[in-house]
Design an enzyme around this catalytic site. Structure first.
Site, PDB file in Angstrom:
ATOM      1  CG  ASP A 103       9.252  -0.189   6.153  1.00 31.58           C
ATOM      2  OD1 ASP A 103       9.640  -1.190   6.890  1.00 31.58           O
ATOM      3  OD2 ASP A 103       7.961  -0.448   5.747  1.00 31.58           O
ATOM      4  CB  THR A 128      -8.474  -2.416   6.498  1.00 30.88           C
ATOM      5  OG1 THR A 128      -8.028  -2.091   5.266  1.00 30.88           O
ATOM      6  CG2 THR A 128      -9.965  -2.845   6.817  1.00 30.88           C
ATOM      7  NE  ARG A 139       9.370  -2.743   0.519  1.00 29.18           N
ATOM      8  CZ  ARG A 139       8.923  -2.899  -0.740  1.00 29.18           C
ATOM      9  NH1 ARG A 139       9.674  -3.655  -1.540  1.00 29.18           N
ATOM     10  NH2 ARG A 139       7.670  -2.339  -1.177  1.00 29.18           N
ATOM     11  NE  ARG A 195       0.270  -8.558   2.535  1.00 27.06           N
ATOM     12  CZ  ARG A 195      -0.362  -7.425   2.167  1.00 27.06           C
ATOM     13  NH1 ARG A 195      -0.324  -6.474   3.051  1.00 27.06           N
ATOM     14  NH2 ARG A 195      -0.426  -7.073   1.067  1.00 27.06           N
ATOM     15  CB  THR A 253      -4.866  -3.693  10.521  1.00 24.87           C
ATOM     16  OG1 THR A 253      -5.533  -3.411   9.094  1.00 24.87           O
ATOM     17  CG2 THR A 253      -4.499  -2.528  10.910  1.00 24.87           C
ATOM     18  CB  CYS A 267      -8.468  -7.247   1.846  1.00 27.90           C
ATOM     19  SG  CYS A 267      -7.154  -5.601   1.664  1.00 27.90           S
ATOM     20  CB  VAL A 302      -0.839   0.000   1.368  1.00 27.99           C
ATOM     21  CG1 VAL A 302      -1.633   1.396   1.200  1.00 27.99           C
ATOM     22  CG2 VAL A 302      -1.804  -1.168   1.174  1.00 27.99           C
TER      23      VAL A 302
END
Length: 425
Positions: free
Chosen positions: A35, A121, A40, A332, A86, A261, A17
């Protein structure tokens, strides 16, 4: 009130995202991507994105974007956008630790007049009930007097090269009408598809969490239909195709529901519902069905093997695909792991092959050693778990060549016609 022309965004979290968002802002104004993952940040500084969401060319185009792990490097920013995950814990409860950590980071650098925007979210109310108090405690500033807050839920679809951050309509909101206008205008600079300004942060939070809850329930319905039709001896896809000739029939297909999600967000809503004394029935029922599909797929494979007189214990089974969706390296909350664990519980030896997935990531997240090239003529059963184009391009003959002559081929994702495989959802 902060002047839009003076806005200097800092993106907190550079995953699926945060990075695309940081790149778009970095094309237009000074932006810092922050980050805590040093590896990364190092790869992004080197012009490479391992999530494959942003190309090297796109990274190079973001000429005003810099990456850092140094919190001091974002102190001069004045708009802090949190894009951290989240997830849920083992008990299916919201795990707010990444969000709380991001809020603490923002609280350590935010100054009077600055704005914090959250994209993660969450359940309705989380931004103001969880994030704001942390920022206040860390900064010593007062909410809606010294600093302000916005919420604009992400709508990123990993691996989707057609629906990108710029061409997906963006919901925005703010803690005051003036802040809502600022947040809407800020995103309006980069979102070509336009924005939708919600009446409040809580409305925007609720809108996001029900988007994926609705999709989850639709998939749960067709998954349950697949369970019924299998017992009736009817091919589910044939039924769905026939029903799909009606103009308003929704084209959902059965499958494994994972990812960051759809398989997670409903639990944020049900958690909040139970907290206020309401026990949600339909949402949790759909979740139970979808969470059970991995074991169901394994059961179908084992039954087909038994019908062919193939011994399960000691058998070799190949699972093609580990990512949660096709043509994407994202692991994920992949529910393919449920299939693998169920097959192994019957003492089958399971190999997993996924050309999209980083082997180190698979080892770290799930303890799975991916095989680079499955040996031909080896397997008693093959499970097509993810619809990667590379598997489709192999063709059914290429897939069957990996198995023994009587091997079972089970197609979870409808890659091939029913008459070319031994079973499918």
């Amino acid at each position: 009130m902060l002047d839009l022309n003076q806005a200097r965004p800092a993106i907190i979290g550079l995953g699926y995202v945060g990075l695309p968002l940081a790149v778009e802002f970095g094309k237009r104004r000074p932006t810092v991507g922050f980050d805590i993952d040093r590896a990364r940040v190092a790869e992004l500084q080197g012009g490479r994105d391992s999530t494959l969401e942003v190309s090297e060319e796109e990274l190079a185009q973001a000429g005003q974007l810099e990456f850092t792990t140094d919190i001091d490097a974002i102190r001069d920013c004045n708009v802090y956008i949190a894009t951290v995950p989240t997830p849920i814990d083992r008990a299916k409860r919201p795990d707010l630790r990444p969000l709380e950590s991001a809020s603490r980071t923002i609280g350590q650098v935010i100054s009077r007049g600055d704005i914090a925007i959250f994209e993660s979210t969450v359940f309705p109310g989380a931004t103001e009930e969880v994030c704001v108090p942390i920022i206040e405690a860390e900064s010593g500033l007062r909410y809606n007097e010294d600093f302000f807050v916005g919420y604009s839920p992400e709508r990123i679809n990993p691996g989707d090269k057609e629906h990108r951050v710029t061409n997906i309509l963006k919901v925005t909101s703010g803690s005051t009408p003036e802040v809502a206008d600022f947040v809407d205008a800020l995103y309006g600079e980069i979102i070509e598809a336009g924005t939708y300004k919600a009446s409040s942060i809580r409305v925007a939070e609720a809108a996001k969490v029900i988007e994926n809850t609705q999709r989850d329930l639709n998939i749960a319905l067709v998954n349950e239909l697949a369970l019924i039709f299998e017992k009736l001896g009817i091919d589910t896809e044939e039924v769905l195709k026939a029903a799909g000739t009606k103009w308003n029939f929704l084209p959902f297909r059965p499958g494994l529901v994972g990812g960051h999600c759809i398989g997670v967000d409903p639990y944020y809503l049900t958690y909040k519902a139970q907290e206020i004394g309401y026990h949600p029935e339909v949402i949790l029922s759909g979740r139970r069905i979808n969470d059970s599909m991995g074991a169901y797929v394994a059961e179908r494979v084992l039954k087909l093997m038994t019908r062919k007189y193939l011994q399960v214990a000691g058998s070799r089974i190949l699972v093609l695909g580990l990512a949660f969706k096709e043509n994407c390296p994202d692991l994920r909350n992949t529910r393919v792991i449920d299939v693998i664990e169920e097959l192994r519980s019957y003492h089958a030896e399971v190999d997993v092959h996924d050309p999209w997935v980083d082997p180190d990531e698979a080892r770290k997240e799930y303890g799975i050693e991916l095989i680079e090239q499955p040996p031909a003529g080896t397997y008693d059963a093959i499970v097509l778990a993810v619809a990667h184009d590379r598997f489709r391009e192999l063709g059914i003959e290429g897939i069957r060549a990996l198995g023994k002559p009587e091997a079972v081929v089970f197609d979870v994702k409808y890659l091939f016609p029913a008459d070319q495989v031994d079973g499918r959802l």
